[in-house]
Enzyme design. Structure first.
Site, PDB file in Angstrom:
ATOM      1  N   GLU A 220       2.409   6.595   0.921  1.00  0.00           N
ATOM      2  CA  GLU A 220       3.706   7.407   0.997  1.00  0.00           C
ATOM      3  C   GLU A 220       3.730   8.438  -0.201  1.00  0.00           C
ATOM      4  O   GLU A 220       4.333   9.559   0.094  1.00  0.00           O
ATOM      5  CB  GLU A 220       4.941   6.691   1.001  1.00  0.00           C
TER       6      GLU A 220
ATOM      7  N   ASN B 114     -13.019   7.248   3.162  1.00  0.00           N
ATOM      8  CA  ASN B 114     -13.659   6.457   2.269  1.00  0.00           C
ATOM      9  C   ASN B 114     -15.208   7.072   1.747  1.00  0.00           C
ATOM     10  O   ASN B 114     -16.124   7.351   2.302  1.00  0.00           O
ATOM     11  CB  ASN B 114     -14.170   5.101   2.943  1.00  0.00           C
TER      12      ASN B 114
ATOM     13  N   GLN C 294      -9.076  -0.420  11.702  1.00  0.00           N
ATOM     14  CA  GLN C 294     -10.171   0.551  11.856  1.00  0.00           C
ATOM     15  C   GLN C 294      -9.879   2.097  11.408  1.00  0.00           C
ATOM     16  O   GLN C 294      -8.855   2.418  11.310  1.00  0.00           O
ATOM     17  CB  GLN C 294     -10.237   0.717  13.625  1.00  0.00           C
TER      18      GLN C 294
ATOM     19  N   TYR D   7       0.900   4.286  -2.364  1.00  0.00           N
ATOM     20  CA  TYR D   7      -0.418   5.266  -2.373  1.00  0.00           C
ATOM     21  C   TYR D   7      -0.106   6.157  -1.180  1.00  0.00           C
ATOM     22  O   TYR D   7       0.062   7.285  -1.257  1.00  0.00           O
ATOM     23  CB  TYR D   7      -1.632   4.211  -2.430  1.00  0.00           C
TER      24      TYR D   7
ATOM     25  N   ARG E 208       0.832  -1.231   0.083  1.00  0.00           N
ATOM     26  CA  ARG E 208      -0.083  -0.055   0.027  1.00  0.00           C
ATOM     27  C   ARG E 208       0.741   1.252   0.196  1.00  0.00           C
ATOM     28  O   ARG E 208       0.309   2.244  -0.205  1.00  0.00           O
ATOM     29  CB  ARG E 208      -0.831   0.073   1.359  1.00  0.00           C
TER      30      ARG E 208
END
Ligand code: NAD
Ligand code: UDP
Length: 317
Positions: free
Chosen positions: A150, A177, A279, A148, A145
């Site tokens: 960093e 989101n 979370q 994206y 991931r």
């Protein structure tokens, strides 16, 4: 709000959020230049805008310099779904970092105000919950991931260095989101995946045990926040969290989508992707204070509108 018509550049304007933003800016009376390389966006998203006299479209990759004349820039160009940004991770970092440098250089030459679509991913798999802007994050710098996360963190650094070094007017939004009509059906993000699967009565794919959480914001609320942030006084730079603070477990989201779609889908569990945050929920107190903004569309209402969109797209009986 400043109602004076402006010339506004939207990079990533043919994508999910970008197309809604272009539509909103046109409705507000502005001239809109939409720039996109169609990596994840489609012309279909902006077809209704193509005949508009104040709308212009340019196929361009933001990793290359751009010479245009505008008053404001919204920099949204970047794949946002994990499967798409991991497809060509080097290009993802280039888009975030070189794209930011090119758009900041353009803003500097024009003395234009510039907005950056940053992300909750700058907090990584957060050790602080809910996330406030003061939290520096917990990000793996070398995982799948990272291109994206960093890339977006480096873009934020560039925005604040241009602000300090060149007195550029910057507005950095950390977007949580967001979902709604015009997400790509194969986008891979959870809301579109679950709705598409439910409408086709195919198994709903929960990654992991489904206890990981996210908080979902409907697109119209998000676009309202973008416009309000751009219109704030010059001393407001952000970063500011934008999102809906109602947190849901992914397993509960799956059940809700099945029910709302009246689907016969079963639920299956697939492996949890590496570094998937456990979370996530925004603290949006700052957005409340400086933008007088709070989301108004709850998850059921937003899902119903989004389901309606996909239903029409597939022509489901
Ligand atoms: P999207 O994939 O639908 O849109 C991104 C757009 O950028 C696409 O149209 C794509 O073709 C374009 N693009 C990609 N690379 C480009 C390049 N090099 N040059 C020109 N155009 C390029 O995603 P989205 O959900 O609309 O996200 C828009 C922005 O908001 C992204 O920067 C994303 O990181 C950010 N964001 C979105 C969310 C969300 O939940 N939707 C959350 C956090 C951050
Ligand atoms: N997810 C899932 N099934 C899917 C797609 C995603 O269970 O078909 C999970 C994913 O593992 C993550 C959450 O839903 O925990 C949100 O994923 P998404 O890709 O939408 O966004 P992000 O992880 O970037 O918040």
């Amino acid at each position: 709000m400043d109602r004076h018509p402006k010339r506004i550049l939207v990079t990533g304007g043919a994508g999910f959020l970008g197309s809604h933003l272009c539509e909103r800016l046109l409705a507000d009376g502005h001239d809109v230049l939409c720039v996109d390389n169609y990596f994840t966006g489609t012309k279909g998203n902006i077809v209704p805008l193509l005949g508009h006299p104040r709308f212009e479209l340019l196929r361009h990759d933001v990793t290359f310099p751009l010479y245009v004349e505008v008053d404001e820039i919204y920099n949204l160009a970047c794949p946002a779904s994990p499967i798409h940004y991991q497809h060509d991770p080097v290009q993802t970092t280039k888009t975030s970092v070189h794209g930011a440098i090119n758009m900041l250089g353009l803003a500097k030459r024009l003395r234009a105000k510039i907005f950056q679509a940053s992300t909750s991913e700058v907090y990584g798999d957060p050790a602080v919950h809910p996330q406030t802007e003061a939290y520096w994050g917990h990000v793996n710098p070398i995982g799948p991931r990272s291109c994206y996360d960093e890339g977006k963190r480096c873009a934020e650094t560039l925005f604040f260095d241009y602000h300090r070094q060149h007195r550029l007017r910057v507005k950095v939004a950390r977007i949580f989101n967001t979902y709604g009509p015009r997400m790509h059906p194969d986008d891979g993000r959870v809301v579109s995946n679950f709705i598409v699967q439910a409408l086709k009565n195919e198994p709903i794919t929960i990654y992991g045990d489904g206890r990981q959480t996210r908080a979902f914001c409907y697109v119209d609320d998000m676009i309202e926040a973008f416009v309000r942030l751009m219109d704030t006084p010059d001393d407001v730079t952000g970063p500011v969290n934008l999102g809906n603070p109602h947190e849901f477990a992914i397993g509960d989201l799956a059940q809700k989508v099945v029910t709302l779609c009246g689907s016969r889908s079963t639920i299956i569990h697939l492996p949890l992707p590496v570094d998937d945050p456990r979370q996530r929920r925004p603290d949006i107190s700052l957005a409340g204070q400086i933008l007088n903004w709070h989301p108004t569309v709850d998850l059921d209402a937003g899902l119903e509108r989004t389901i309606g969109y996909f239903d029409a797209l597939f022509g489901t009986p």
